[in-house]
Motif scaffolding. Structure first.
Motif, PDB file in Angstrom:
ATOM      1  N   ALA A   7       0.831  -1.205   0.000  1.00 19.57           N
ATOM      2  CA  ALA A   7       0.000   0.000   0.000  1.00 19.57           C
ATOM      3  C   ALA A   7       0.868   1.260   0.000  1.00 19.57           C
ATOM      4  O   ALA A   7       0.564   2.239  -0.694  1.00 19.57           O
ATOM      5  CB  ALA A   7      -0.933   0.000   1.203  1.00 19.57           C
ATOM      6  N   TYR A   8       1.960   1.240   0.752  1.00 16.91           N
ATOM      7  CA  TYR A   8       2.882   2.375   0.792  1.00 16.91           C
ATOM      8  C   TYR A   8       3.506   2.603  -0.585  1.00 16.91           C
ATOM      9  O   TYR A   8       3.584   3.737  -1.064  1.00 16.91           O
ATOM     10  CB  TYR A   8       3.959   2.125   1.852  1.00 16.91           C
ATOM     11  CG  TYR A   8       5.005   3.204   1.928  1.00 16.91           C
ATOM     12  CD1 TYR A   8       4.695   4.472   2.422  1.00 16.91           C
ATOM     13  CD2 TYR A   8       6.303   2.970   1.508  1.00 16.91           C
ATOM     14  CE1 TYR A   8       5.652   5.466   2.498  1.00 16.91           C
ATOM     15  CE2 TYR A   8       7.269   3.958   1.575  1.00 16.91           C
ATOM     16  CZ  TYR A   8       6.941   5.208   2.071  1.00 16.91           C
ATOM     17  OH  TYR A   8       7.896   6.197   2.131  1.00 16.91           O
ATOM     18  N   LEU A   9       3.934   1.528  -1.237  1.00 16.57           N
ATOM     19  CA  LEU A   9       4.535   1.642  -2.571  1.00 16.57           C
ATOM     20  C   LEU A   9       3.510   2.109  -3.601  1.00 16.57           C
ATOM     21  O   LEU A   9       3.836   2.886  -4.501  1.00 16.57           O
ATOM     22  CB  LEU A   9       5.157   0.314  -2.989  1.00 16.57           C
ATOM     23  CG  LEU A   9       6.411  -0.096  -2.216  1.00 16.57           C
ATOM     24  CD1 LEU A   9       6.838  -1.501  -2.607  1.00 16.57           C
ATOM     25  CD2 LEU A   9       7.535   0.889  -2.434  1.00 16.57           C
ATOM     26  N   MET A  10       2.269   1.651  -3.485  1.00 16.67           N
ATOM     27  CA  MET A  10       1.223   2.108  -4.408  1.00 16.67           C
ATOM     28  C   MET A  10       0.995   3.609  -4.252  1.00 16.67           C
ATOM     29  O   MET A  10       0.785   4.323  -5.225  1.00 16.67           O
ATOM     30  CB  MET A  10      -0.079   1.349  -4.171  1.00 16.67           C
ATOM     31  CG  MET A  10      -0.057  -0.062  -4.703  1.00 16.67           C
ATOM     32  SD  MET A  10      -1.654  -0.881  -4.680  1.00 16.67           S
ATOM     33  CE  MET A  10      -1.778  -1.377  -2.991  1.00 16.67           C
ATOM     34  N   HIS A  11       1.056   4.084  -3.008  1.00 21.01           N
ATOM     35  CA  HIS A  11       0.906   5.522  -2.754  1.00 21.01           C
ATOM     36  C   HIS A  11       2.039   6.301  -3.423  1.00 21.01           C
ATOM     37  O   HIS A  11       1.809   7.339  -4.048  1.00 21.01           O
ATOM     38  CB  HIS A  11       0.875   5.782  -1.255  1.00 21.01           C
ATOM     39  CG  HIS A  11       0.948   7.225  -0.889  1.00 21.01           C
ATOM     40  ND1 HIS A  11      -0.102   8.100  -1.096  1.00 21.01           N
ATOM     41  CD2 HIS A  11       1.943   7.962  -0.356  1.00 21.01           C
ATOM     42  CE1 HIS A  11       0.260   9.305  -0.709  1.00 21.01           C
ATOM     43  NE2 HIS A  11       1.498   9.249  -0.248  1.00 21.01           N
ATOM     44  N   LEU A  12       3.270   5.815  -3.282  1.00 28.31           N
ATOM     45  CA  LEU A  12       4.409   6.483  -3.908  1.00 28.31           C
ATOM     46  C   LEU A  12       4.308   6.449  -5.437  1.00 28.31           C
ATOM     47  O   LEU A  12       4.676   7.403  -6.114  1.00 28.31           O
ATOM     48  CB  LEU A  12       5.720   5.826  -3.482  1.00 28.31           C
ATOM     49  CG  LEU A  12       6.130   5.976  -2.025  1.00 28.31           C
ATOM     50  CD1 LEU A  12       7.416   5.207  -1.766  1.00 28.31           C
ATOM     51  CD2 LEU A  12       6.300   7.438  -1.651  1.00 28.31           C
ATOM     52  N   ALA A  13       3.800   5.352  -5.977  1.00 26.85           N
ATOM     53  CA  ALA A  13       3.722   5.174  -7.428  1.00 26.85           C
ATOM     54  C   ALA A  13       2.620   6.026  -8.064  1.00 26.85           C
ATOM     55  O   ALA A  13       2.661   6.273  -9.267  1.00 26.85           O
ATOM     56  CB  ALA A  13       3.495   3.710  -7.764  1.00 26.85           C
ATOM     57  N   SER A  14       1.671   6.476  -7.273  1.00 25.26           N
ATOM     58  CA  SER A  14       0.558   7.239  -7.857  1.00 25.26           C
ATOM     59  C   SER A  14       1.037   8.537  -8.514  1.00 25.26           C
ATOM     60  O   SER A  14       0.406   9.018  -9.450  1.00 25.26           O
ATOM     61  CB  SER A  14      -0.493   7.543  -6.791  1.00 25.26           C
ATOM     62  OG  SER A  14       0.041   8.410  -5.808  1.00 25.26           O
ATOM     63  N   ASP A  15       2.154   9.086  -8.045  1.00 23.06           N
ATOM     64  CA  ASP A  15       2.678  10.331  -8.617  1.00 23.06           C
ATOM     65  C   ASP A  15       3.693  10.107  -9.732  1.00 23.06           C
ATOM     66  O   ASP A  15       4.139  11.053 -10.364  1.00 23.06           O
ATOM     67  CB  ASP A  15       3.336  11.169  -7.517  1.00 23.06           C
ATOM     68  CG  ASP A  15       2.337  11.634  -6.478  1.00 23.06           C
ATOM     69  OD1 ASP A  15       1.145  11.761  -6.819  1.00 23.06           O
ATOM     70  OD2 ASP A  15       2.747  11.871  -5.331  1.00 23.06           O
ATOM     71  N   LEU A  16       4.082   8.850  -9.952  1.00 19.57           N
ATOM     72  CA  LEU A  16       5.110   8.552 -10.960  1.00 19.57           C
ATOM     73  C   LEU A  16       4.545   8.584 -12.371  1.00 19.57           C
ATOM     74  O   LEU A  16       3.397   8.218 -12.606  1.00 19.57           O
ATOM     75  CB  LEU A  16       5.702   7.164 -10.724  1.00 19.57           C
ATOM     76  CG  LEU A  16       6.585   6.950  -9.512  1.00 19.57           C
ATOM     77  CD1 LEU A  16       7.033   5.488  -9.468  1.00 19.57           C
ATOM     78  CD2 LEU A  16       7.786   7.853  -9.551  1.00 19.57           C
ATOM     79  N   ASP A  17       5.382   9.004 -13.299  1.00 21.48           N
ATOM     80  CA  ASP A  17       5.068   8.879 -14.716  1.00 21.48           C
ATOM     81  C   ASP A  17       5.729   7.608 -15.227  1.00 21.48           C
ATOM     82  O   ASP A  17       6.794   7.212 -14.738  1.00 21.48           O
ATOM     83  CB  ASP A  17       5.623  10.072 -15.493  1.00 21.48           C
ATOM     84  CG  ASP A  17       4.881  11.356 -15.163  1.00 21.48           C
ATOM     85  OD1 ASP A  17       3.663  11.292 -14.915  1.00 21.48           O
ATOM     86  OD2 ASP A  17       5.525  12.423 -15.141  1.00 21.48           O
ATOM     87  N   PRO A  18       5.123   6.954 -16.225  1.00 21.30           N
ATOM     88  CA  PRO A  18       5.756   5.748 -16.785  1.00 21.30           C
ATOM     89  C   PRO A  18       7.123   6.066 -17.383  1.00 21.30           C
ATOM     90  O   PRO A  18       7.286   7.060 -18.081  1.00 21.30           O
ATOM     91  CB  PRO A  18       4.782   5.303 -17.873  1.00 21.30           C
ATOM     92  CG  PRO A  18       3.473   5.921 -17.500  1.00 21.30           C
ATOM     93  CD  PRO A  18       3.812   7.211 -16.808  1.00 21.30           C
ATOM     94  N   VAL A  19       8.111   5.220 -17.072  1.00 20.21           N
ATOM     95  CA  VAL A  19       9.459   5.427 -17.605  1.00 20.21           C
ATOM     96  C   VAL A  19       9.696   4.590 -18.859  1.00 20.21           C
ATOM     97  O   VAL A  19      10.600   4.883 -19.638  1.00 20.21           O
ATOM     98  CB  VAL A  19      10.550   5.115 -16.558  1.00 20.21           C
ATOM     99  CG1 VAL A  19      10.495   6.104 -15.420  1.00 20.21           C
ATOM    100  CG2 VAL A  19      10.438   3.711 -16.045  1.00 20.21           C
ATOM    101  N   LEU A  20       8.887   3.558 -19.059  1.00 19.07           N
ATOM    102  CA  LEU A  20       9.015   2.687 -20.229  1.00 19.07           C
ATOM    103  C   LEU A  20       7.631   2.339 -20.756  1.00 19.07           C
ATOM    104  O   LEU A  20       6.643   2.406 -20.032  1.00 19.07           O
ATOM    105  CB  LEU A  20       9.755   1.394 -19.861  1.00 19.07           C
ATOM    106  CG  LEU A  20      11.210   1.553 -19.420  1.00 19.07           C
ATOM    107  CD1 LEU A  20      11.694   0.270 -18.793  1.00 19.07           C
ATOM    108  CD2 LEU A  20      12.067   1.914 -20.607  1.00 19.07           C
ATOM    109  N   GLN A  21       7.606   1.924 -22.036  1.00 18.72           N
ATOM    110  CA  GLN A  21       6.350   1.510 -22.668  1.00 18.72           C
ATOM    111  C   GLN A  21       6.558   0.177 -23.363  1.00 18.72           C
ATOM    112  O   GLN A  21       7.586  -0.038 -24.008  1.00 18.72           O
ATOM    113  CB  GLN A  21       5.897   2.534 -23.705  1.00 18.72           C
ATOM    114  CG  GLN A  21       5.582   3.891 -23.125  1.00 18.72           C
ATOM    115  CD  GLN A  21       5.199   4.888 -24.202  1.00 18.72           C
ATOM    116  OE1 GLN A  21       5.579   4.770 -25.353  1.00 18.72           O
ATOM    117  NE2 GLN A  21       4.427   5.896 -23.815  1.00 18.72           N
TER     118      GLN A  21
END
Length: 96
Positions: A7-21
């Motif tokens: 849950a903590y990591l999901m919270h941190l990831a919510s602000d991330l932009d995708p780095v790869l496609q």
């Protein structure tokens, strides 16, 4: 990984932009190499699966995680979040 850590990591990831496609070529050795290189500087990465990729994002996440020795944090729609603890560049302190 505990549910609290996830849950903590999901919270941190919510602000991330995708780095790869991931495109129609799916998961190639070159793509796995790019993910591994991304883990050299970041512990948490987000990957976007494009519409022209016909593979299931959950299966792609498991494949990439297995090949890079990382952990799948979450897969929502066509977004994959992976975590790999860094020994040298530790930035994320997971709750116990």
């Amino acid at each position: 990984m505990t549910s609290k850590q996830r849950a903590y990591l999901m919270h941190l990831a919510s602000d991330l932009d995708p780095v790869l496609q991931i495109g129609k070529g799916s998961v190639t050795p070159e793509f796995v190499e790019a993910v591994s290189e991304a883990f050299n500087t970041k512990e948490l990465i987000k990957i976007s699966v494009l519409n022209n990729c016909l593979d299931d994002p959950r299966e792609l996440a498991q494949t990439i995680a297995g090949r890079t020795r990382s952990q799948v944090v979450q897969v929502i729609g066509k977004k994959i979040v992976l975590y790999k603890e860094s020994k040298d560049h530790k930035k994320i302190m997971l709750p116990m």
